[in-house]
Design a protein around this motif. Sequence first.
Motif, PDB file in Angstrom:
ATOM      1  N   ASN A 131     -11.312  20.526  -4.913  1.00  0.00           N
ATOM      2  CA  ASN A 131     -11.454  20.009  -6.274  1.00  0.00           C
ATOM      3  C   ASN A 131     -10.889  18.600  -6.273  1.00  0.00           C
ATOM      4  N   ILE A 132     -11.769  17.605  -6.324  1.00  0.00           N
ATOM      5  CA  ILE A 132     -11.322  16.215  -6.331  1.00  0.00           C
ATOM      6  C   ILE A 132     -11.167  15.759  -7.769  1.00  0.00           C
ATOM      7  N   MET A 133      -9.993  15.185  -8.061  1.00  0.00           N
ATOM      8  CA  MET A 133      -9.635  14.820  -9.428  1.00  0.00           C
ATOM      9  C   MET A 133      -9.528  13.310  -9.608  1.00  0.00           C
ATOM     10  N   PRO A 134      -9.799  12.844 -10.829  1.00  0.00           N
ATOM     11  CA  PRO A 134      -9.311  11.517 -11.200  1.00  0.00           C
ATOM     12  C   PRO A 134      -7.787  11.574 -11.287  1.00  0.00           C
ATOM     13  N   GLY A 135      -7.155  10.438 -11.388  1.00  0.00           N
ATOM     14  CA  GLY A 135      -5.694  10.402 -11.517  1.00  0.00           C
ATOM     15  C   GLY A 135      -5.231  10.957 -12.850  1.00  0.00           C
ATOM     16  N   GLY A 137      -3.088   9.351 -15.164  1.00  0.00           N
ATOM     17  CA  GLY A 137      -2.484   8.360 -16.034  1.00  0.00           C
ATOM     18  C   GLY A 137      -3.066   8.371 -17.435  1.00  0.00           C
ATOM     19  N   HIS A 138      -3.906   9.361 -17.723  1.00  0.00           N
ATOM     20  CA  HIS A 138      -4.561   9.484 -19.024  1.00  0.00           C
ATOM     21  C   HIS A 138      -4.391  10.909 -19.548  1.00  0.00           C
ATOM     22  N   LEU A 139      -4.501  11.064 -20.846  1.00  0.00           N
ATOM     23  CA  LEU A 139      -4.517  12.414 -21.411  1.00  0.00           C
ATOM     24  C   LEU A 139      -5.743  13.175 -20.909  1.00  0.00           C
ATOM     25  N   MET A 140      -6.875  12.475 -20.817  1.00  0.00           N
ATOM     26  CA  MET A 140      -8.075  12.990 -20.163  1.00  0.00           C
ATOM     27  C   MET A 140      -8.605  11.868 -19.292  1.00  0.00           C
ATOM     28  N   SER A 141      -8.539  12.059 -17.979  1.00  0.00           N
ATOM     29  CA  SER A 141      -8.983  10.982 -17.099  1.00  0.00           C
ATOM     30  C   SER A 141     -10.389  11.202 -16.575  1.00  0.00           C
ATOM     31  N   GLY A 142     -11.007  12.314 -16.929  1.00  0.00           N
ATOM     32  CA  GLY A 142     -12.390  12.511 -16.563  1.00  0.00           C
ATOM     33  C   GLY A 142     -12.685  13.833 -15.899  1.00  0.00           C
ATOM     34  N   GLN A 143     -13.941  13.964 -15.489  1.00  0.00           N
ATOM     35  CA  GLN A 143     -14.445  15.206 -14.906  1.00  0.00           C
ATOM     36  C   GLN A 143     -14.116  15.269 -13.418  1.00  0.00           C
ATOM     37  N   THR A 144     -13.596  16.401 -12.995  1.00  0.00           N
ATOM     38  CA  THR A 144     -13.345  16.632 -11.575  1.00  0.00           C
ATOM     39  C   THR A 144     -14.653  17.047 -10.906  1.00  0.00           C
ATOM     40  N   VAL A 145     -14.627  17.145  -9.590  1.00  0.00           N
ATOM     41  CA  VAL A 145     -15.828  17.578  -8.876  1.00  0.00           C
ATOM     42  C   VAL A 145     -15.424  18.560  -7.789  1.00  0.00           C
ATOM     43  N   TYR A 146     -16.171  19.682  -7.715  1.00  0.00           N
ATOM     44  CA  TYR A 146     -15.960  20.700  -6.699  1.00  0.00           C
ATOM     45  C   TYR A 146     -16.928  20.429  -5.544  1.00  0.00           C
ATOM     46  N   LEU A 147     -16.375  20.298  -4.348  1.00  0.00           N
ATOM     47  CA  LEU A 147     -17.199  19.956  -3.190  1.00  0.00           C
ATOM     48  C   LEU A 147     -17.009  20.933  -2.047  1.00  0.00           C
ATOM     49  N   LYS A 148     -18.094  21.211  -1.327  1.00  0.00           N
ATOM     50  CA  LYS A 148     -18.020  21.768   0.009  1.00  0.00           C
ATOM     51  C   LYS A 148     -17.977  20.572   0.959  1.00  0.00           C
ATOM     52  N   LEU A 149     -17.074  20.615   1.914  1.00  0.00           N
ATOM     53  CA  LEU A 149     -16.905  19.451   2.783  1.00  0.00           C
ATOM     54  C   LEU A 149     -17.908  19.450   3.931  1.00  0.00           C
ATOM     55  N   ARG A 150     -19.183  19.613   3.539  1.00  0.00           N
ATOM     56  CA  ARG A 150     -20.268  19.495   4.508  1.00  0.00           C
ATOM     57  C   ARG A 150     -20.378  18.040   4.962  1.00  0.00           C
ATOM     58  N   GLU A 151     -20.938  17.836   6.148  1.00  0.00           N
ATOM     59  CA  GLU A 151     -21.276  16.487   6.559  1.00  0.00           C
ATOM     60  C   GLU A 151     -22.467  16.053   5.709  1.00  0.00           C
ATOM     61  N   ALA A 152     -22.347  14.912   5.021  1.00  0.00           N
ATOM     62  CA  ALA A 152     -23.341  14.560   4.020  1.00  0.00           C
ATOM     63  C   ALA A 152     -23.528  13.054   3.931  1.00  0.00           C
ATOM     64  N   ASN A 153     -24.703  12.671   3.476  1.00  0.00           N
ATOM     65  CA  ASN A 153     -24.992  11.265   3.209  1.00  0.00           C
ATOM     66  C   ASN A 153     -24.814  10.914   1.742  1.00  0.00           C
ATOM     67  N   THR A 154     -24.964  11.916   0.865  1.00  0.00           N
ATOM     68  CA  THR A 154     -24.835  11.687  -0.566  1.00  0.00           C
ATOM     69  C   THR A 154     -23.874  12.713  -1.156  1.00  0.00           C
ATOM     70  N   ILE A 155     -23.300  12.379  -2.280  1.00  0.00           N
ATOM     71  CA  ILE A 155     -22.374  13.290  -2.936  1.00  0.00           C
ATOM     72  C   ILE A 155     -23.102  14.550  -3.396  1.00  0.00           C
ATOM     73  N   LYS A 166     -27.730  23.601 -12.518  1.00  0.00           N
ATOM     74  CA  LYS A 166     -27.048  22.596 -11.692  1.00  0.00           C
ATOM     75  C   LYS A 166     -26.582  21.376 -12.488  1.00  0.00           C
ATOM     76  N   THR A 167     -25.996  21.644 -13.636  1.00  0.00           N
ATOM     77  CA  THR A 167     -25.468  20.555 -14.467  1.00  0.00           C
ATOM     78  C   THR A 167     -23.942  20.528 -14.495  1.00  0.00           C
ATOM     79  N   ILE A 168     -23.301  21.601 -13.987  1.00  0.00           N
ATOM     80  CA  ILE A 168     -21.839  21.661 -13.984  1.00  0.00           C
ATOM     81  C   ILE A 168     -21.366  21.910 -12.557  1.00  0.00           C
ATOM     82  N   TYR A 169     -20.475  21.057 -12.086  1.00  0.00           N
ATOM     83  CA  TYR A 169     -19.986  21.160 -10.705  1.00  0.00           C
ATOM     84  C   TYR A 169     -18.546  20.654 -10.626  1.00  0.00           C
ATOM     85  N   GLY A 170     -17.772  21.007 -11.638  1.00  0.00           N
ATOM     86  CA  GLY A 170     -16.363  20.626 -11.643  1.00  0.00           C
ATOM     87  C   GLY A 170     -15.708  20.992 -12.950  1.00  0.00           C
TER      88      GLY A 170
END
Length: 436
Positions: A131-135, A137-155, A166-170
Amino acid sequence: MKPFQSLLLALVCVLLFGVNGFSQSTPQAFKGAQIIPISGEPINNGVLVVEDGKITAVGGPNTRIPRGANVHDMSGKVIMPGLVDTHSHIGEGDGGDRSSALHPDVRIMDAIDPRSDTFRKARAGGITSVNIMPGSGHLMSGQTVYLKLREANTIEDMLIYLNEDKTIYGGLKMANGTNPLGGSGFPGTRAKSAAMVRALFVKAQEYQAKIEAADGDESKMPPRDIGMEILVQVLEGKRTVHNHTHRHDDILTAIRLSEEFGYDLVLQHVSEAWKVADEIAEAGVPASIITLDSFGGKLEAAEIKNANGKYLENAGVLVGLHTDDGITDSRLFLRSAALAVREGMSRKAALESVTVANAIMMDIDDRTGTLEKGKDADFIILSGDPFSVYTHVEETWIEGSKVWDRSNEEDRKYATGGYEIFRGEVHTHHEMGGSQ
């Protein structure tokens, strides 16, 4: 054999079996290792069978191995599920800027470099989902993203989707305590912080009500607001809030807000969890904690204890561990659990804290976190006991493909270092408004 015939044969092998020497459809059997499935007791001299990216069998030495399988002798090794990290900052992303304290519309996925070597570093530590997060420093700093650490060219090649369209992934990153306190547009007190969050969720409830009242009639729909859309997903239980918090009073404020608006909450860090473990348990909220081998840093985390895992486990809380990389190193994630065990957490809970407990917090436990038939073939091969200081991650596999191999010289340097290997790629929380 003539040279051109040898070349032709090699090309055919690549087409049929891929660069790893076998195709995804060829069953892979790993036998002879101690298997720690997490879902049950360890299996000595076990067998793990994977095919087409899925686990097809896991059991003792008499487990049937399919004919034609590529058999790997794992004698003396340990196999366990790939590690799941509920809080990381790898990928060189960022988050909300200083224009305001509340940024639910910001997506960190838009700032992540999928080719970043920090992903290879995480694979070297056995991490397969993150689960990769924004920092914070904010009350809400944004949407996190859940990733499989596959070898990839695009996010997009790495995303873990939570819904069929496939609209929610974090989740959504929130924070309280000292981090979000600041200048213009930011709260000056803890009380104002909670008030600002409350006001925005009330606005989201009103937006939600207008959508429901429109009942599908486009002419009656409110003007589109992408920030409100995200908060409606939170209110509807489709997106989890990951709330950075340290002090015991801030922990209870985070719980109080989640109960007021009915959203799913994961407490992150909870440095003073040992003071309010029973209250966290009563609220039924999971906690993702961090253990440290070198204490220091911010004042509000001064009373952090590596025994938090023990206190929370004893209270009945679902406990996970995270790296908050770069606060702690992804390559040493298993050591985090070992430190928790040293401070009194049970071995069982500690193993779960880096696998299935975190998968539950990310709502991906139907796919990963344990070694069970039908789940994704995400696993790691260790040289010995997971909590031994002498143990190394030897191989990391994701969905039946080997993505990291310590015996490979290029891969190995991401585990052991190397001249300027991470130059320019070291994350600092100062760039993102603070975290741990």
